[in-house]
Design a protein around this motif. Structure first.
Motif, short mmCIF file in Angstrom:
data_model
loop_
_atom_site.label_atom_id
_atom_site.label_comp_id
_atom_site.label_asym_id
_atom_site.label_seq_id
_atom_site.Cartn_x
_atom_site.Cartn_y
_atom_site.Cartn_z
N GLY A 156 0.79 -1.38 -0.13
CA GLY A 156 0.06 -0.12 -0.05
C GLY A 156 0.79 1.10 -0.04
O GLY A 156 2.05 1.19 0.00
N ILE A 157 0.08 2.54 -0.33
CA ILE A 157 0.74 3.68 -0.19
C ILE A 157 0.57 4.53 0.99
O ILE A 157 -0.66 4.64 1.65
N PRO A 158 1.60 4.72 2.00
CA PRO A 158 1.42 5.40 3.12
C PRO A 158 0.35 6.86 2.86
O PRO A 158 0.79 7.57 1.76
N ASP A 159 -0.47 7.15 3.85
CA ASP A 159 -1.39 8.04 3.44
C ASP A 159 -2.04 8.01 2.40
O ASP A 159 -2.71 9.02 1.81
N GLY A 160 -2.02 6.92 1.58
CA GLY A 160 -3.04 6.60 0.35
C GLY A 160 -3.77 5.53 0.67
O GLY A 160 -4.49 5.39 1.54
N GLN A 161 -3.77 4.31 -0.37
CA GLN A 161 -4.55 3.43 -0.19
C GLN A 161 -3.60 2.01 -0.65
O GLN A 161 -2.50 2.08 -1.19
N LEU A 162 -4.47 0.84 -0.58
CA LEU A 162 -3.71 -0.36 -0.77
C LEU A 162 -3.40 -0.34 -2.53
O LEU A 162 -4.12 0.15 -3.13
#
Lengths: 225, 159
Positions: free
Chosen positions: B46-52
């Motif tokens: 996933g992306i931190p502060d984002g989504q999987l």
């Protein structure tokens, strides 16, 4: 005697209706018709060939009707064809964390820009440009921080602010503390979410400690609580 | 007796005609799923502060044929016990017919058009299936929610 089943075959019906004196309960069904026909043949009302023809015709009608009743829905069903397969979606436990920028300098300058205050031993400098970002699909996570540097000439303190999470569950922040080589909680009670916050670094030096450089490698870790 | 024989022949003619009718309606259109029979899409990052990060699979395709009459279409639907995550499917390059665009597969929902306007006399046309699995952090993971096991059904039928 009344066999309404003969309506379809009027010619034969007329002949059989001449046998009204023959009392055959209609519960006998098709067999009753057969008996009537046999009597009719015996009496010379109809011929054997006509009787066979009648029963054959009746059988044909019933068979065709039955076939249509069974096969027509099948025909409609066959107007489409389907195929299926299985598609599986698996989501692993994922906890990710990132911090930017990768390097922060806390300078306690001398000379004209010195932050030292006459009469005070302690000098401070702060930086709050770092942003910590995370994402986790696990329950009850936390972020810890530690440094690789030990012993330290100067103190390095850390705190977080402006915490935001999507959709909720930003967690709890702890008060400012000195960073050591032992993991210390920075944010706790993080729910399944993604979010970010600012990191506030404070460098503290005592004038009495002299000059030098502390180079920290800070490790921020997201773990289950 | 001769008359009876004649009737029997006529009856046989009816039955044969009916069978031919069924064959013409039912056996003319075919659909097959080829390639990876039962694909698995696994989300691992996933992306931190984002989504999987979405996972895409293009290992399957449809092969379909149509008889020499009418226009046909293919629909798609799914059944999945306790669906937790999102699964979408699209075909971008059907050899015959027009893609109806990306379809989000929701368990129990009415089948959606997948390829439309498939002309008659289509012979073994191919369409690549592109599955995309996606999830958000707040939806949790399979360890808690279980895997989403979809039975995806493609149906070719008259349009």
């Amino acid at each position: 005697m009344s066999f309404r089943g003969f309506i379809l075959l009027k010619g034969y019906q007329m002949r059989v209706q001449t046998m009204e004196t023959t009392k055959i309960p209609k519960e006998n069904g098709i067999f009753g018709l057969y008996l009537i026909a046999r009597i009719a043949i015996f009496n010379g009302t109809i011929t054997r060939a006509k009787m066979i023809s009648f029963f054959s015709k009746r059988t044909i009608y019933l068979t065709v009707i039955a076939l249509f009743l069974v096969l027509l829905p099948l025909t409609a069903f066959c107007q489409s064809q389907s195929r299926s397969h299985t598609v599986t979606v698996i989501v692993d436990p994922v906890s990710v964390i990132a911090v930017a920028p990768v390097a922060v300098n806390l300078d306690i300058p001398g000379g004209a820009t010195a932050v030292v205050i006459a009469g005070q031993d302690e000098m401070r400098v702060t930086d709050q440009n770092s942003i910590l970002r995370w994402g986790t699909n696990e329950d009850e996570g936390k972020v810890t921080i530690s440094t690789s540097l030990t012993p330290q000439t100067f103190r390095l303190q850390v705190a977080v602010s402006n915490i935001q999470a999507n959709p909720t569950g930003a967690g709890s922040i702890v008060t400012q503390f000195d960073v050591t080589d032992i993991d210390h909680d920075l944010i706790t009670n993080i729910a399944k979410s993604s979010g970010h916050c600012n990191i506030l670094y404070t460098g503290i030096a005592l004038a009495s400690a002299g000059i030098g450089t502390d180079s920290h490698t800070l490790t921020l870790t997201m773990v289950a609580q | 007796m001769k008359k009876l024989l004649h009737r029997c022949l006529r009856f046989s003619f009816y039955v044969v005609s009916l069978v031919l009718l069924i064959y013409a309606e039912g056996a003319g259109q075919t659909i097959r799923i080829r390639g990876t029979r039962n694909p698995t899409l696994r989300i691992t990052s996933g992306i931190p502060d984002g989504q999987l990060i979405d996972v895409v699979n293009t290992g399957c395709s449809l092969r379909y044929s149509t008889p020499n009459y009418r226009t046909w279409k293919i629909t798609v639907g799914t059944t999945c016990m306790n669906q937790s995550f999102t699964l979408r499917v699209v075909t971008t390059n059907p050899q015959r017919g027009t893609s109806a665009g990306e379809v989000t597969l929701i368990s129990g929902a009415q089948a959606s058009d997948f390829i439309t306007g498939i002309p008659s006399n289509t012979n073994r046309a191919n369409a690549t299936l592109q599955y995309t699995a996606s999830a958000t952090f707040d939806q949790g993971h399979s360890g808690d929610e279980g895997n989403d096991r979809h039975t995806v059904t493609y149906t070719i039928q008259r349009q």
